[in-house]
Scaffold this active site. Structure first.
Site, mmCIF file in Angstrom:
data_model
loop_
_atom_site.group_PDB
_atom_site.id
_atom_site.type_symbol
_atom_site.label_atom_id
_atom_site.label_comp_id
_atom_site.label_asym_id
_atom_site.label_seq_id
_atom_site.Cartn_x
_atom_site.Cartn_y
_atom_site.Cartn_z
ATOM 1 N N GLU A 51 29.131 -6.654 -4.589
ATOM 2 C CA GLU A 51 28.250 -6.283 -3.482
ATOM 3 C C GLU A 51 28.128 -7.384 -2.436
ATOM 4 O O GLU A 51 27.616 -7.144 -1.349
ATOM 5 C CB GLU A 51 26.877 -5.863 -4.001
ATOM 6 N N HIS B 25 22.404 4.344 -18.880
ATOM 7 C CA HIS B 25 21.380 4.751 -17.922
ATOM 8 C C HIS B 25 20.623 5.987 -18.384
ATOM 9 O O HIS B 25 19.683 6.411 -17.742
ATOM 10 C CB HIS B 25 22.015 5.008 -16.544
ATOM 11 N N SER C 165 21.116 -7.695 -23.163
ATOM 12 C CA SER C 165 19.688 -7.452 -23.347
ATOM 13 C C SER C 165 19.445 -6.291 -24.299
ATOM 14 O O SER C 165 20.228 -5.345 -24.384
ATOM 15 C CB SER C 165 19.035 -7.149 -22.000
ATOM 16 N N ILE D 98 26.020 -6.023 -24.249
ATOM 17 C CA ILE D 98 26.110 -6.754 -22.987
ATOM 18 C C ILE D 98 25.053 -7.846 -22.860
ATOM 19 O O ILE D 98 25.130 -8.703 -21.988
ATOM 20 C CB ILE D 98 26.043 -5.758 -21.802
ATOM 21 N N GLU E 224 0.833 -1.205 0.000
ATOM 22 C CA GLU E 224 0.000 0.000 0.000
ATOM 23 C C GLU E 224 0.867 1.255 0.000
ATOM 24 O O GLU E 224 0.516 2.277 -0.590
ATOM 25 C CB GLU E 224 -0.903 0.040 1.254
ATOM 26 N N LYS F 233 24.050 1.595 -1.468
ATOM 27 C CA LYS F 233 23.596 0.470 -0.654
ATOM 28 C C LYS F 233 23.819 0.705 0.839
ATOM 29 O O LYS F 233 24.864 1.184 1.248
ATOM 30 C CB LYS F 233 24.369 -0.784 -1.043
HETATM 31 N N1 GLN Z 1 23.291 -9.608 -19.653
HETATM 32 C C1 GLN Z 1 22.580 -8.722 -18.783
HETATM 33 C C2 GLN Z 1 21.863 -7.670 -19.586
HETATM 34 O O1 GLN Z 1 22.358 -7.267 -20.583
HETATM 35 C C3 GLN Z 1 23.510 -8.059 -17.800
HETATM 36 C C4 GLN Z 1 22.762 -7.160 -16.860
HETATM 37 C C5 GLN Z 1 23.583 -6.629 -15.691
HETATM 38 O O2 GLN Z 1 24.772 -6.560 -15.729
HETATM 39 N N2 GLN Z 1 22.955 -6.228 -14.636
HETATM 40 O O3 GLN Z 1 20.814 -7.202 -19.247
HETATM 41 ZN ZN ZN Z 2 25.719 -4.534 -16.250
#
Ligand code: GLN
Ligand code: ZN
Length: 765
Positions: A610, A699, A438, A436, A19, A114
């Site tokens: 992390e 980003h 995706s 990378i 909520e 974090k």
């Molecule tokens: N192979 C993943 C992607 O390209 C790597 C994502 C990540 O490093 N958090 O989304």
């Molecule tokens: Zn990454």
């Protein structure tokens, strides 16, 4: 009847059905006005307090609740608003508060990072030319609210001054004493006002005390608490530590406060041995953190009662306060809705609400000298049933783990040998380009998955849709002229969940949400049984992609440590063992890909760093097994098969040896947001395996220019060997839109070509 009491340290804010999240987001989007928002939020807050009251908690925390984050609350309580936000002094308006958290037109949000080694993120206080004032006594308001509305005699919670300053940025180390002098009177005033109001106990969180402090810092801590104790002599201050054992136990217990809270789950060994060695002062109360505030499993109550009986030889029950090991912020709210889980698993879970029940059982068992036999038996049975279930007794998995030293963890040949073979096999251009993994998870992709999950689409329909996406993007990548292609990960919602759903030993809760940052909640997978490979997970899509192009397609897997670190993990065996189980399961997949002709395979480990323990002296042990897990999953392939890995962060200098020890043929890492910091760390430590430094920030939707990317490449090649260098974006592109992605990749390929043409002297003959 003995006078043992219990306490809670903090409660999840998000509400049983999130909520809180919904209210925040409705407010931000303008669907709720401030009055209605405040009302809804108050309902949630009071509900949480009432619940703790019903559970029989003696010291109920107040002031731990937040409209976003408790560190941000502390900053704004002191009027610490960075100059880029509108603020004219006094109590910080809600709009400014949220602008700091989320950014606003013209002002970038404050940094978030974090909270110790949890997955909770706090807003980093900015102290440049800080002029703190007490704009509102937040703990006092919280105390009054609980008392007036519910008759609860709450225990105000404050973030301790020393931890607050250590988590802040914007000042030089040598300025800390000046800052302490500025803040200390304000903390003293908060406490004095609490005391005047009749508050009995206050909890001051100083988790920084579980890290190693210099003797100067210890002196500062002492100065702070001597001052605060003198300011409010009638108030009982409890200094609360958590997430690990305290390094400076003797210093801590000699502070002039009434209570010390220690974590007897994370850091049990050292805390317990300190108590046995140095005892515990007779004028203090010990907060005994004996329920795991970080994990979702039932507590073994009988075992904890035995421990408490041992502890009683050092600290009598009258001076113990039973409590969770940390705030319950880090666990989901209630197991009540988890009726889709296997009963044997469900019965072994304890989220925040259930932990409070456990706390009250423990308390009663001691107070009444009533063994609470029924409850203890139920507890024992639930734990024993899960342990005895077939999920946790897979002989093959366990034998492999018992003999982990016999599993191959070295590639057949050294990197140098492999490199020669791979160069000959792959015939890649100088400075090969790749991505990378995706590609954009568009609304279309997400809707397709929804349709399939809800049964509206048949599996065949969904599969056909995924194949269309793969086809489109393979053609696009070919047309763009990328050298190593990817299938795009359209079939994955999340890089851990996807594998968890296909491996044995994982479960998914319906409602196991925890706050990650602001209104964002995550629902981590639960690793509850032995992890085993049962089916191919990525071969079909990757093979299909490869069938569409003559360029190599990289297989794409999530690494064992990332899967581990982003899940709730069973606690009956060590994390190390679980990591090896995952690693061996992934090895099957790696081998299956290779068998299917996919001979470039990326194993992502974005969460490796992390997972580092809070104490530096524990780092090496973690890194050793983490590296071994990665190697176990990748070592058995042929020399020509190229293993890639990816990490999206830049603080590398202190773990560079571990990175190297992964022995990946190529690593891709984020660079563009770190402003050359990473490159700097490679000036000090040479890296001599394949490496791709992200040449643009994924980003942001902005498409950088060719010149910018060429500059990034130039800079990197000053310290890295050109022949080993790859060109790629910082991270996966799933959060980006399609058009901007294509545009940015076009620029990236162009930058590579331009660079190759202009710097032909670098090209190996
Ligand atoms: N192979 C993943 C992607 O390209 C790597 C994502 C990540 O490093 N958090 O989304
Ligand atoms: Zn990454």
């Amino acid at each position: 009847m003995c006078a043992l009491i219990n306490s809670n340290l903090g409660y999840p804010r998000i509400g049983e059905n999130r909520e809180w999240k919904k209210a925040l987001e409705a407010f931000w989007s303008g669907k709720l006005d401030e009055n209605e928002f405040t009302k809804q939020i108050e309902d949630i807050r009071l509900h949480n307090l009432r619940l703790q009251q019903q559970k029989g908690i003696d010291l109920i925390p107040v002031g731990d609740f937040s409209l976003y984050d408790h560190v941000l609350d502390t900053s704004t309580m002191f009027g610490l608003v960075p100059k880029r936000f509108p603020y004219t002094g006094g109590q910080v308006p809600l709009a400014t508060y949220y602008a700091m958290a989320r950014g606003s037109q013209g002002a970038t949000a404050c940094e978030m990072t974090k909270w110790f080694n949890t997955n909770y993120h706090y807003i980093v206080p900015e102290l440049q030319d800080a002029q703190p004032e007490l704009t509102i006594n937040k703990p006092l308001e919280a105390y009054r609210e609980a008392k007036q509305k519910l008759g609860i005699e709450g225990k105000p919670v404050l973030l301790g001054l020393f931890t607050f300053l250590k988590l802040a940025k914007g000042y030089k180390a040598e300025e800390i004493d000046r800052l302490i002098a500025l803040f200390l009177p304000l903390y003293a005033r908060i406490l004095t006002e609490l005391s005047e109001e009749g508050v009995k106990w206050v909890q001051i969180d100083e988790p920084i005390l579980v890290q190693s402090l210099s003797s100067e810092d210890l002196g500062r801590v002492k100065h702070i608490y001597v001052t605060l104790a003198a300011a409010a002599p009638a108030l009982k201050i409890s200094i609360q530590t958590y997430f690990d054992a305290v390094d400076h136990y003797q210093d801590l217990i000699s502070l002039p406060v009434h209570g010390i809270g220690l974590d007897f789950i994370h850091g049990f060994d050292l805390n317990w041995s300190n108590l046995q060695t140095y005892g515990f002062p007779a004028d203090k109360v010990l907060g005994v953190g004996i329920l795991d505030g970080r994990n979702i499993w039932r507590t073994d109550l009988s075992r904890q009662l035995e421990f408490l009986a041992q502890l009683e030889a050092i600290v009598p029950y009258e001076r113990m306060v039973l409590q969770p090991s940390s705030s319950l912020l880090h666990v989901p709210v209630s197991t009540r809705k988890e009726n889709k889980l296997e009963p044997v698993l469900r019965d072994a879970l304890a989220f925040a609400e259930e932990k409070l029940t456990e706390l009250s059982i423990l308390t009663k068992a001691i107070q009444r000298q009533d063994p609470m036999q029924l409850e203890l038996d139920l507890n024992q049975t639930a734990i024993a049933n899960l342990n005895a279930s077939s999920y946790r007794n897979k002989a093959i998995v366990q034998q492999a783990i018992a003999n982990i030293g016999q599993q191959p963890s070295d590639r057949n040949s050294s990197f140098t040998t492999r490199r020669g073979l791979q160069t000959a096999k792959w015939q890649l251009p100088f400075l090969p380009t790749t991505t990378i993994g995706s590609f954009p998870q568009t609304v279309e992709v997400r809707n397709a998955r929804k349709n399939w999950r809800s049964g509206e689409w048949t599996p065949e329909q969904y599969e056909a849709f995924i194949q269309e996406q793969i086809t489109e993007w393979i053609h696009l990548q070919d047309e763009l002229g990328l050298d190593v292609l990817v299938h795009g990960e359209f079939e994955r919602t999340d890089m851990v969940e996807f594998f968890g759903e296909k491996l044995d030993g994982f479960a998914f809760t319906s409602n196991g949400w925890v706050q990650s940052y602001g209104s964002r909640c995550v629902k981590p997978p639960v690793i509850f049984g032995d992890v085993e490979f049962v089916q191919e997970m990525t071969v079909k899509e990757t093979k299909f992609a490869q069938s569409l192009t003559s360029k190599p397609v990289k297989g794409m897997l999530t690494g064992p440590i990332t899967i581990l670190n982003w899940s709730f993990v069973r606690s009956d065996i060590s994390r190390e063992q679980v990591a090896y189980q995952i690693a061996l399961a992934l090895r099957h997949e790696v081998e299956a890909l290779e068998q299917a002709g996919i001979e470039m395979i990326q194993v992502d480990e974005p969460a490796l760093r992390e997972g580092l323990p809070l104490k530096k002296r524990d780092w090496q042990a973690y890194l050793d097994w983490a590296v071994l897990a990665f190697r176990l999953s990748t070592a058995t392939v042929n020399d020509e098969t190229q293993i890639h890995t990816h990490m999206c962060y830049c603080e590398f200098h202190d773990i560079i040896d571990a990175i190297r020890a992964l022995d990946a043929d190529v690593i891709s890492i984020e660079t563009s947001r770190s402003h050359g910091e990473l490159i700097h760390s490679f000036e000090e430590h040479t890296y001599d395996q394949g490496i791709g430094l992200g040449v643009y920030d994924i980003h942001s939707p902005r498409v950088p220019s060719v010149t910018e990317m060429v500059e990034m490449i130039e800079r990197a090649l000053k310290v890295l060997e050109p022949e080993l260098f790859w060109i790629n974006p910082d991270c996966g592109l799933k959060t980006r839109g399609k058009d901007e992605t294509v545009a940015a990749l076009r620029v990236m390929v162009e930058a590579a070509k331009l660079f190759r043409a202009s710097r032909s002297e670098l090209i190996p003959s």
